[in-house]
Each structure stands twice: as structure tokens, then as C-alpha cells.
Scaffold this active site. Structure first.
Site, PDB file in Angstrom:
ATOM      1  N   HIS A  26       0.907  -1.222   0.033  1.00 14.23           N
ATOM      2  CA  HIS A  26      -0.019  -0.061   0.045  1.00 14.23           C
ATOM      3  C   HIS A  26       0.893   1.292   0.043  1.00 14.23           C
ATOM      4  O   HIS A  26       1.811   1.276   0.528  1.00 14.23           O
ATOM      5  CB  HIS A  26      -0.818  -0.047   1.229  1.00 14.23           C
ATOM      6  N   GLU A  67      -7.523   2.186  -5.509  1.00 15.45           N
ATOM      7  CA  GLU A  67      -8.359   1.672  -4.400  1.00 15.45           C
ATOM      8  C   GLU A  67      -9.763   2.472  -4.772  1.00 15.45           C
ATOM      9  O   GLU A  67      -9.758   3.586  -4.977  1.00 15.45           O
ATOM     10  CB  GLU A  67      -7.913   2.126  -3.226  1.00 15.45           C
ATOM     11  N   HIS A 125     -10.195  -5.212   0.157  1.00 17.07           N
ATOM     12  CA  HIS A 125      -9.959  -4.794   1.312  1.00 17.07           C
ATOM     13  C   HIS A 125     -11.400  -5.065   2.376  1.00 17.07           C
ATOM     14  O   HIS A 125     -12.338  -4.346   2.109  1.00 17.07           O
ATOM     15  CB  HIS A 125      -9.796  -3.161   1.577  1.00 17.07           C
ATOM     16  N   ASP A 133     -15.317   6.958   5.722  1.00 18.60           N
ATOM     17  CA  ASP A 133     -14.072   6.491   5.801  1.00 18.60           C
ATOM     18  C   ASP A 133     -13.655   6.000   7.387  1.00 18.60           C
ATOM     19  O   ASP A 133     -12.395   6.325   7.567  1.00 18.60           O
ATOM     20  CB  ASP A 133     -13.059   6.936   4.860  1.00 18.60           C
TER      21      ASP A 133
END
Ligand code: FE
Ligand code: FE
Ligand code: ZN
Length: 276
Positions: free
Chosen positions: A67, A142, A211, A224
């Protein structure tokens, strides 16, 4: 094969992450390529990387996900921030070739008021300027929650980025269950329809990783905030259906839930119990 893992600290090196993953019951994992809030990387150790490659082979690991740091914003209005993003991306792409045929995930970025079109143009400058025809890594965009001016909270925006990339054969998507729920896609009773929409707009063949997170907030909240598995809006029943969805079969599932390693081991065990 069910590939399940979690986000691990890279401070002990590459091989160490592989061993930790095994201890937690995982057969894949995710890690930050460098300090997530800064950008500095430790000196790269090629021997350690190849030790991990052997370890993964011996232990039948699935693909792992590197990541990019959160500070990487190729869509920024500031030239300095874009230059930083380009140099980090270039370095990371180089490093990833020592862990061949794995995945490199990044947040497409925030346009900070310039508008999505300009933001996407800058993202493409980074991709087209630094990806290579002969790379073995697949770069992943993502799916984002749509907080602030984040790009990539709709499947259409991700599709536009893919369309503009000269190296599409090395570009895919990582689906974050908390983020798409926060972005307004149904991951509960309508999850199958959400995946069919993903297929229509992006193509499920572009989906390389998941994820797996619960969300502290309801669908469409654009917040988020990840939650532990089963303790948030998505809930354990629906998460069980997600890991058993046939469209996602064989993909690596990475937990990014608010846990220490013991908490991750518990969730991995829980999910293995739900996997049919
Ligand atoms: Fe992320
Ligand atoms: Fe994520
Ligand atoms: Zn997130």
C-alpha cells in the site's frame, strides 16, 4: 483457495511479515511500502525481499498487497506534492519488482477543488510516466469513500483513469468494502447488484484484491471510518456473504480493521469459519 490476511507493520522487514502472517493464520497480507503519513522508506533489502518470496512459495501464499503512503496525492493542485507522488511511485514500482507478480495499491488522490477532470489528468501523468510495459506488478486503484475531494468513489471515475492509462494490462482495482459502502454502493442485500454494476462499468476481470472492513457509518456517509468485522453497519451476515461471493473467489482479502495482531488473528479465524 481462500486467501485471507491483514495489514501488517513492515518495521521488522519482509520475511518477518510473512512469518507473522502465518502465526495469525493468514496466507496473504498487506503492508505500507514506507511511512504512511510521511514518505520515507527504510533502505531496501533485496535479500530480505527474496527470502519472503521463497517463504511465500513454500507456504502457498496468495498475492500480497503493498500500500502506497497516504501522503501520495498525484491529483494535488501543488506541483511539489505531485512531484513527491511521482518520485515515491517510481521508487515503489522499482522495489515491487523484487517481489514479482504482486499488487501495489494506491489512493487515486484528492483534487482539492480543481475538479475531477484535472485531478484525473494528473493521476494519469503519474501512471503513464512511471509504469512500464515489462513490469510484473499490477497497480491497483483503491475504491474510495468520497471524503472531501477524493477521486475514485465512483466506478465511472475509476474507469476513466483506466481508459487513459497506457499500461492498462498492469492496472486494476482494489475494492474496499467500507469505502464503497460509504460511497453509496450497497454491500449488504444489494451486493450482487453492486458487483454486476462494477462489472458493467469497470469489468470484474480488473478486480484483483478486496479490503475487507466493516464501516462505522451507514451507506453513503462518505466518512471512511473502518470498523471491526461484524461490529459495524455491514454486519457479520453480509460479510460472510461477501467472502463467499463467487465473483470474488480466489482474490486476496485484506483486513484493515481497527485491531492489533491478536484482533486480526481472531477475525481471520472467524472468517475462515464462515468460508464455505
Ligand atoms: Fe487504502
Ligand atoms: Fe482500504
Ligand atoms: Zn479507509
Amino acid at each position: 483457495m481462500f486467501y485471507i490476511g491483514c495489514h501488517l507493520s513492515s518495521s521488522g522487514g519482509y520475511l518477518n511479515m510473512g512469518k507473522t502472517a502465518s502465526e495469525l493464520g493468514a496466507n496473504t497480507f498487506q503492508f505500507f511500502t514506507r511511512n504512511p503519513r510521511g514518505g520515507s522508506a527504510k533502505k531496501f533489502d533485496a535479500d530480505d525481499a527474496s527470502a519472503l518470496v521463497s517463504y511465500m512459495k513454500e507456504n502457498n501464499f496468495g498475492k500480497i498487497v503493498a500500500h502506497a503512503p497516504y501522503t501520495l496525492n498525484p491529483a494535488s493542485a501543488e506541483a511539489k506534492t505531485r512531484e513527491f507522488a511521482n518520485s515515491v511511485f517510481a521508487d515503489d514500482i522499482e522495489i515491487m519488482e523484487h517481489l514479482p507478480h504482486n499488487l501495489y495499491n494506491f489512493h487515486p488522490g484528492s483534487h482539492v477543488g480543481q475538479g475531477t477532470d484535472i485531478g484525473i489528468r494528473y493521476i494519469l501523468e503519474m501512471l503513464n510516466g512511471n509504469m512500464r510495459r515489462d513490469m510484473t506488478t499490477t497497480v491497483l486503484l483503491e475504491t474510495m469513500a468520497g471524503k472531501g475531494s477524493e477521486i475514485g468513489s465512483t466506478f465511472e471515475e475509476l474507469r476513466t483513469i483506466i481508459d487513459g492509462c497506457e499500461y492498462k494490462e498492469h492496472l486494476g482495482v482494489c475494492l474496499d468494502t467500507c469505502h464503497i459502502s460509504d460511497a453509496g454502493y450497497d454491500v449488504r442485500d444489494g451486493f450482487e447488484e453492486t458487483l454486476l454494476e462494477f462489472d458493467r462499468i469497470i469489468g470484474l476481470d480488473r478486480l484483483y484484491a478486496v479490503h475487507l472492513n466493516d464501516s462505522k457509518n451507514p451507506m453513503g456517509a462518505h466518512k471512511d471510518r473502518h470498523e471491526k468485522i461484524g461490529q459495524g453497519f455491514i454486519g457479520l451476515d453480509h460479510i460472510g456473504k461477501i467472502i463467499n461471493n463467487a465473483h470474488l473467489s480466489g482474490l486476496p482479502f485484506e483486513l484493515e480493521t481497527p485491531n492489533d495482531n491478536d484482533g486480526y488473528a481472531y477475525e481471520i479465524k472467524l472468517l475462515k469459519g464462515l468460508k464455505k
